[in-house]
Design a protein around this motif. Structure first.
Motif, PDB file in Angstrom:
ATOM      1  N   ARG A  71     -15.716 -37.385  93.544  1.00  0.00           N
ATOM      2  CA  ARG A  71     -14.304 -37.210  93.823  1.00  0.00           C
ATOM      3  C   ARG A  71     -13.718 -38.527  94.329  1.00  0.00           C
ATOM      4  O   ARG A  71     -14.449 -39.464  94.647  1.00  0.00           O
ATOM      5  CB  ARG A  71     -14.090 -36.116  94.888  1.00  0.00           C
ATOM      6  CG  ARG A  71     -14.559 -34.734  94.463  1.00  0.00           C
ATOM      7  CD  ARG A  71     -13.663 -34.141  93.392  1.00  0.00           C
ATOM      8  NE  ARG A  71     -14.011 -32.769  93.089  1.00  0.00           N
ATOM      9  CZ  ARG A  71     -14.855 -32.406  92.134  1.00  0.00           C
ATOM     10  NH1 ARG A  71     -15.446 -33.346  91.396  1.00  0.00           N
ATOM     11  NH2 ARG A  71     -15.114 -31.128  91.917  1.00  0.00           N
ATOM     12  N   LEU A  72     -12.392 -38.580  94.407  1.00  0.00           N
ATOM     13  CA  LEU A  72     -11.715 -39.768  94.920  1.00  0.00           C
ATOM     14  C   LEU A  72     -11.457 -39.596  96.411  1.00  0.00           C
ATOM     15  O   LEU A  72     -10.849 -38.610  96.837  1.00  0.00           O
ATOM     16  CB  LEU A  72     -10.392 -39.992  94.176  1.00  0.00           C
ATOM     17  CG  LEU A  72     -10.513 -40.261  92.673  1.00  0.00           C
ATOM     18  CD1 LEU A  72      -9.125 -40.454  92.061  1.00  0.00           C
ATOM     19  CD2 LEU A  72     -11.382 -41.479  92.395  1.00  0.00           C
ATOM     20  N   GLY A  94      -8.800 -44.392  97.120  1.00  0.00           N
ATOM     21  CA  GLY A  94      -9.237 -44.237  95.734  1.00  0.00           C
ATOM     22  C   GLY A  94     -10.711 -44.514  95.513  1.00  0.00           C
ATOM     23  O   GLY A  94     -11.168 -44.529  94.361  1.00  0.00           O
ATOM     24  N   THR A 102     -14.556 -43.828  95.081  1.00  0.00           N
ATOM     25  CA  THR A 102     -15.319 -42.672  94.627  1.00  0.00           C
ATOM     26  C   THR A 102     -16.346 -42.263  95.679  1.00  0.00           C
ATOM     27  O   THR A 102     -17.098 -43.093  96.190  1.00  0.00           O
ATOM     28  CB  THR A 102     -16.046 -42.985  93.307  1.00  0.00           C
ATOM     29  OG1 THR A 102     -15.082 -43.337  92.305  1.00  0.00           O
ATOM     30  CG2 THR A 102     -16.838 -41.775  92.820  1.00  0.00           C
ATOM     31  N   GLU A 122     -10.846 -38.273  89.007  1.00  0.00           N
ATOM     32  CA  GLU A 122     -10.076 -39.387  88.445  1.00  0.00           C
ATOM     33  C   GLU A 122      -8.982 -38.914  87.500  1.00  0.00           C
ATOM     34  O   GLU A 122      -7.853 -39.426  87.520  1.00  0.00           O
ATOM     35  CB  GLU A 122     -11.034 -40.332  87.714  1.00  0.00           C
ATOM     36  CG  GLU A 122     -10.381 -41.563  87.111  1.00  0.00           C
ATOM     37  CD  GLU A 122      -9.958 -42.593  88.152  1.00  0.00           C
ATOM     38  OE1 GLU A 122      -8.985 -43.320  87.890  1.00  0.00           O
ATOM     39  OE2 GLU A 122     -10.610 -42.662  89.221  1.00  0.00           O
ATOM     40  N   GLU A 169      -7.166 -36.405  87.549  1.00  0.00           N
ATOM     41  CA  GLU A 169      -6.047 -35.718  88.180  1.00  0.00           C
ATOM     42  C   GLU A 169      -5.019 -36.665  88.785  1.00  0.00           C
ATOM     43  O   GLU A 169      -3.947 -36.227  89.196  1.00  0.00           O
ATOM     44  CB  GLU A 169      -6.556 -34.774  89.270  1.00  0.00           C
ATOM     45  CG  GLU A 169      -7.368 -33.603  88.750  1.00  0.00           C
ATOM     46  CD  GLU A 169      -7.888 -32.725  89.868  1.00  0.00           C
ATOM     47  OE1 GLU A 169      -7.220 -31.742  90.234  1.00  0.00           O
ATOM     48  OE2 GLU A 169      -8.982 -33.023  90.383  1.00  0.00           O
ATOM     49  N   LYS A 170      -5.319 -37.952  88.835  1.00  0.00           N
ATOM     50  CA  LYS A 170      -4.390 -38.923  89.417  1.00  0.00           C
ATOM     51  C   LYS A 170      -3.032 -38.889  88.731  1.00  0.00           C
ATOM     52  O   LYS A 170      -1.992 -39.067  89.366  1.00  0.00           O
ATOM     53  CB  LYS A 170      -4.974 -40.340  89.319  1.00  0.00           C
ATOM     54  CG  LYS A 170      -6.075 -40.627  90.313  1.00  0.00           C
ATOM     55  CD  LYS A 170      -6.723 -41.971  90.055  1.00  0.00           C
ATOM     56  CE  LYS A 170      -5.745 -43.122  90.149  1.00  0.00           C
ATOM     57  NZ  LYS A 170      -6.420 -44.431  90.009  1.00  0.00           N
ATOM     58  N   LYS A 171      -3.025 -38.631  87.418  1.00  0.00           N
ATOM     59  CA  LYS A 171      -1.774 -38.662  86.663  1.00  0.00           C
ATOM     60  C   LYS A 171      -0.782 -37.607  87.152  1.00  0.00           C
ATOM     61  O   LYS A 171       0.438 -37.776  87.031  1.00  0.00           O
ATOM     62  CB  LYS A 171      -2.064 -38.454  85.179  1.00  0.00           C
ATOM     63  CG  LYS A 171      -2.747 -37.133  84.860  1.00  0.00           C
ATOM     64  CD  LYS A 171      -3.152 -37.050  83.391  1.00  0.00           C
ATOM     65  CE  LYS A 171      -3.885 -35.742  83.097  1.00  0.00           C
ATOM     66  NZ  LYS A 171      -4.351 -35.677  81.696  1.00  0.00           N
ATOM     67  N   TYR A 181      -0.161 -36.854  90.196  1.00  0.00           N
ATOM     68  CA  TYR A 181       0.465 -37.298  91.443  1.00  0.00           C
ATOM     69  C   TYR A 181       1.455 -38.433  91.215  1.00  0.00           C
ATOM     70  O   TYR A 181       2.290 -38.697  92.074  1.00  0.00           O
ATOM     71  CB  TYR A 181      -0.618 -37.723  92.441  1.00  0.00           C
ATOM     72  CG  TYR A 181      -1.374 -36.553  93.012  1.00  0.00           C
ATOM     73  CD1 TYR A 181      -1.040 -36.016  94.248  1.00  0.00           C
ATOM     74  CD2 TYR A 181      -2.411 -35.962  92.306  1.00  0.00           C
ATOM     75  CE1 TYR A 181      -1.724 -34.929  94.762  1.00  0.00           C
ATOM     76  CE2 TYR A 181      -3.104 -34.870  92.809  1.00  0.00           C
ATOM     77  CZ  TYR A 181      -2.754 -34.355  94.035  1.00  0.00           C
ATOM     78  OH  TYR A 181      -3.430 -33.270  94.531  1.00  0.00           O
ATOM     79  N   TYR A 239       0.659 -40.901  94.395  1.00  0.00           N
ATOM     80  CA  TYR A 239      -0.774 -41.104  94.636  1.00  0.00           C
ATOM     81  C   TYR A 239      -1.014 -42.255  95.606  1.00  0.00           C
ATOM     82  O   TYR A 239      -2.016 -42.249  96.337  1.00  0.00           O
ATOM     83  CB  TYR A 239      -1.516 -41.367  93.320  1.00  0.00           C
ATOM     84  CG  TYR A 239      -2.998 -41.568  93.534  1.00  0.00           C
ATOM     85  CD1 TYR A 239      -3.834 -40.492  93.823  1.00  0.00           C
ATOM     86  CD2 TYR A 239      -3.567 -42.845  93.501  1.00  0.00           C
ATOM     87  CE1 TYR A 239      -5.182 -40.666  94.057  1.00  0.00           C
ATOM     88  CE2 TYR A 239      -4.923 -43.029  93.731  1.00  0.00           C
ATOM     89  CZ  TYR A 239      -5.718 -41.934  94.002  1.00  0.00           C
ATOM     90  OH  TYR A 239      -7.057 -42.121  94.246  1.00  0.00           O
ATOM     91  N   ASN A 240      -0.097 -43.212  95.668  1.00  0.00           N
ATOM     92  CA  ASN A 240      -0.241 -44.330  96.597  1.00  0.00           C
ATOM     93  C   ASN A 240      -0.313 -43.842  98.042  1.00  0.00           C
ATOM     94  O   ASN A 240      -1.098 -44.349  98.849  1.00  0.00           O
ATOM     95  CB  ASN A 240       0.927 -45.312  96.436  1.00  0.00           C
ATOM     96  CG  ASN A 240       0.820 -46.490  97.379  1.00  0.00           C
ATOM     97  OD1 ASN A 240      -0.215 -47.136  97.461  1.00  0.00           O
ATOM     98  ND2 ASN A 240       1.898 -46.768  98.101  1.00  0.00           N
ATOM     99  N   SER A 277      -3.599 -41.320  98.475  1.00  0.00           N
ATOM    100  CA  SER A 277      -4.910 -41.963  98.552  1.00  0.00           C
ATOM    101  C   SER A 277      -5.166 -42.649  99.897  1.00  0.00           C
ATOM    102  O   SER A 277      -6.276 -43.113 100.149  1.00  0.00           O
ATOM    103  CB  SER A 277      -5.064 -42.999  97.430  1.00  0.00           C
ATOM    104  OG  SER A 277      -4.132 -44.062  97.596  1.00  0.00           O
TER     105      SER A 277
END
Length: 228
Positions: free
Chosen positions: A84-85, A89, A91, A170, A172-174, A176, A180-181, A184
């Motif tokens: 997971r992240l 960010g 891993t 990874e 799923e970032k799209k 957010y 996401y900034n 994270s």
């Protein structure tokens, strides 16, 4: 008008930590993100380390029994480490009791290729309600959330928080986007606002909104509310 409410069109603004200020006659709003301030963040860290340490001591017999039962229920290890992240960010490997068959990754690839309904649900939620890869015992562990108890080890290692936004993969970032900034910059949690607000029954858009609300409006009292 004695009372006026101004509703901004930016729904990302926090509610709990916004204060009116005057800038030489120009009205403004000061925003504070408690989770990004050193002292509140240290307070949260210390409290959760105490919670995780106590949980590991008190629940050790439960850990031992569950590990043995998982091992006996189907071939394979009793722990599963999911990538997971984490913070910034990076891993991390999130520890769980294994709830799937040992060849779950191979089964997933096959199902995504051969089952259009499975693939559509997976791409929408990154979960499937009736996942054939889950063992009978695994269904009970997931429903009771007992499979997530080993994540207290992640807390003690400084990789996760007891309460925080949901750890994501990874891909799923799209969902957010630009948010996401902010997402994270805090540790993912074992449980959180989304987890106690419907979990998979909510839409992904709602899931992101709940995670962002938690980050922007965090307080010790919000964590207490989520726990109870």
């Amino acid at each position: 008008f004695r009372h006026i409410m101004i509703v901004p069109d930016n729904q990302v603004l926090p509610i709990s930590w916004a204060y009116p200020v005057s800038l030489h006659g120009i009205s403004g709003i000061e925003l504070k993100n408690q989770l990004l301030l050193p002292l509140p963040r240290m307070l949260k860290y210390c409290l959760e380390m105490i919670m995780a340490s106590c949980a590991m001591i008190v629940l050790f017999p439960v850990f031992a029994v569950l590990a043995a039962v998982v091992k006996l229920s189907s071939p394979g290890p009793f722990f599963y480490r999911a990538k997971r992240l984490g913070l910034n960010g990076k891993t991390i490997e999130v520890w769980k009791f294994r709830t799937m068959y040992r060849d779950a990754d191979e089964r997933l690839k096959k199902l995504l290729t051969e089952d259009a309904g499975f693939r559509a649900e997976w791409e929408d939620k990154f979960k499937v309600d009736n996942d054939p890869r889950i063992t009978p015992l695994g269904r009970f562990l997931r429903k009771s959330s007992l499979d997530e108890l080993p994540q207290f080890l992640n807390v003690l290692r400084g990789e996760m928080a007891v309460i925080g936004p949901r750890p994501i993969v990874e891909d799923e970032k799209k969902y957010y986007g630009d948010e996401y900034n902010v997402f994270s910059r805090v540790k993912p949690g074992i449980t959180g606002l989304w987890q106690v607000s419907g979990r998979s029954e909510t839409t992904y858009e709602r899931r992101v909104a709940l995670d962002m609300y938690y980050i922007l409006n965090w307080s010790i009292w919000l964590d207490y509310y989520i726990q109870i």
